[in-house]
Design a protein around this motif. Structure first.
Motif, PDB file in Angstrom:
ATOM      1  N   GLY A 166       1.826  -2.161  -6.300  1.00 47.08           N
ATOM      2  CA  GLY A 166       2.589  -1.936  -5.067  1.00 47.08           C
ATOM      3  C   GLY A 166       3.153  -3.233  -4.504  1.00 47.08           C
ATOM      4  O   GLY A 166       4.271  -3.271  -3.988  1.00 47.08           O
ATOM      5  N   HIS A 206       0.791  -1.229   0.000  1.00 45.49           N
ATOM      6  CA  HIS A 206       0.000   0.000   0.000  1.00 45.49           C
ATOM      7  C   HIS A 206       0.828   1.285   0.000  1.00 45.49           C
ATOM      8  O   HIS A 206       0.320   2.332  -0.387  1.00 45.49           O
ATOM      9  N   VAL A 210      -2.727  -1.516  -5.679  1.00 45.83           N
ATOM     10  CA  VAL A 210      -2.097  -2.330  -4.634  1.00 45.83           C
ATOM     11  C   VAL A 210      -1.319  -3.491  -5.261  1.00 45.83           C
ATOM     12  O   VAL A 210      -0.231  -3.845  -4.798  1.00 45.83           O
ATOM     13  N   GLU A 267      -2.008   4.866  -6.958  1.00 48.27           N
ATOM     14  CA  GLU A 267      -3.457   5.140  -7.028  1.00 48.27           C
ATOM     15  C   GLU A 267      -3.704   6.648  -7.201  1.00 48.27           C
ATOM     16  O   GLU A 267      -4.538   7.068  -8.004  1.00 48.27           O
ATOM     17  N   GLY A 277       1.412   1.451  -3.455  1.00 49.58           N
ATOM     18  CA  GLY A 277       0.072   1.359  -4.046  1.00 49.58           C
ATOM     19  C   GLY A 277      -0.694   2.669  -3.958  1.00 49.58           C
ATOM     20  O   GLY A 277      -1.286   3.122  -4.938  1.00 49.58           O
TER      21      GLY A 277
END
Ligand code: ADP
Ligand code: ZN
Length: 345
Positions: free
Chosen positions: A256, A235, A253, A242, A238
């Motif tokens: 990531g 994350h 994710v 995002e 990620g």
């Protein structure tokens, strides 16, 4: 049907996996209850909702804002919901975030429960009691911990989910396998067809395994001081991806996780073979997409992730499939790995 109990300091909640969602009507108080949902879910399932007031929000992340909470609260007052009221959220993560947040502040707190209708919400969002709304582009900055009374995860509801949403949720399921359950990882590897067909029995098993793991983590660390950090695997990168690319959460994710797995390999935590299995599985489900964040933006976007403390990051590495470990490392190293990885590919 599988029932998983999540115990935390404040509360006990039941996650009911493989139960028919229509049974929710039997589990909620007959008066003083309102349903929160979104337009899409209402269009498909609304006719079968219990006969209660229904308040709809627009589908999508943009509804997670304080103005929406405010207007829903006004409508609860208008319909006479008082301190003994109850909210049932029927929908994906957006609906459960809104329902949980509203229930935790309305009249200083009323009870709530969810019917989770997306794979992402079933494996992730609805267990753990975290909720939140966004403030401008900062995600989940206003929110709290509120355990729902129960969560129903009915895999039959996933049949109507658009492919992108389904696969985005699958990414979070794969994350759980990577950080906590090697057996789950293997089952996902061996059941490509069943997963793509959305076989309800298989999904009940996979979701149960993921929720069981998350419930054990959350029960030990409700407020995210230590152990719970491992749930953020993939994350840190990620969230930056995002923000930059506007991919759906699970796809960002997945990218990531590919990076974090590569970073784990570079630091000697895992073998080439383990890294290959992880990236192979992500690729097979077509979860990886190109992303190239410009060098001057990488650290800025990672810094937006509120999990940082000072100039260090509690970065989640893996020590093998099914085993995560966090290490506090300088932000600069996290950025350096991203840029180095991108330069090579
Ligand atoms: P997430 O759980 O991924 O955070 P959202 O709550 O944003 O997702 O839901 C993703 C999208 O899927 C929304 O447009 C929502 O209206 C729609 N949706 C939710 N559940 C279903 C379902 N069971 N069938 C079809 N569409 C659904
Ligand atoms: Zn996530």
């Amino acid at each position: 049907m599988e029932k998983i109990i999540v115990k935390t300091d404040g509360a006990v909640s039941e996650i009911l996996i493989g139960m028919k969602w229509e049974s929710a009507g039997e589990l909620i108080p007959v008066s003083g209850t309102a349903i929160i949902t979104d337009h899409n879910v209402n269009r498909i399932y609304g006719e079968r909702f219990p006969d209660l007031p229904v308040f709809q929000v627009k589908p999508g992340e943009a509804s997670k804002k304080i103005e929406v909470i405010e207007s829903l609260a006004e409508r609860l007052i208008e319909s006479g919901i008082d301190r003994n009221g109850f909210l049932l959220g029927i929908g994906g993560g957006v609906v459960s975030d809104i329902t949980g947040f509203l229930a935790s502040i309305y009249m200083r707190g009323i009870k709530c429960a969810y019917v989770s209708s997306t794979l992402l919400a079933q494996v992730d969002a609805s267990t753990g009691g975290k909720n939140g709304v966004n403030l401008g582009s900062t995600k989940n900055v206003l929110g709290c911990f509120k355990q729902p009374e129960f969560v129903i995860c009915d895999p039959l509801m996933l049949q109507t989910l658009p492919e992108e949403e389904y696969l985005s949720g699958l990414s979070e399921l794969i994350k759980t396998a990577i950080i906590g359950n090697a057996k789950l990882f293997e089952i996902i590897e061996n059941n490509y067809e069943g997963i793509m067909k959305r076989d309800p029995q298989l999904l009940t098993m996979l979701i149960s395994m993921a929720v069981n793991f998350k419930a054990s983590v959350v029960s030990e660390d409700e407020k995210e001081s230590g152990l719970r950090r491992i749930l953020n695997f993939g994350h840190t990168y990620g969230h930056a991806i995002e923000l930059y690319k506007s991919f759906r959460h699970g796809y960002a994710v997945a990218c990531g996780m590919e990076l974090s797995s590569g970073f784990s390999l570079a630091r000697g935590y895992i073998t080439d073979e383990e890294h290959g299995r992880i990236t192979g599985l992500l690729r097979r489900f077509k979860l990886l997409r190109p992303h190239m964040i410009p060098a001057d933006l990488v650290s800025q976007l990672i810094m937006r992730d509120k999990k940082k403390s000072g100039n260090d990051i509690h970065f989640v590495f893996i020590e093998g499939i099914g085993q995560a470990v966090t290490e506090k490392i300088p932000l600069t190293e996290v950025v350096k790995y991203y840029l180095q990885e991108k330069a090579e590919n």
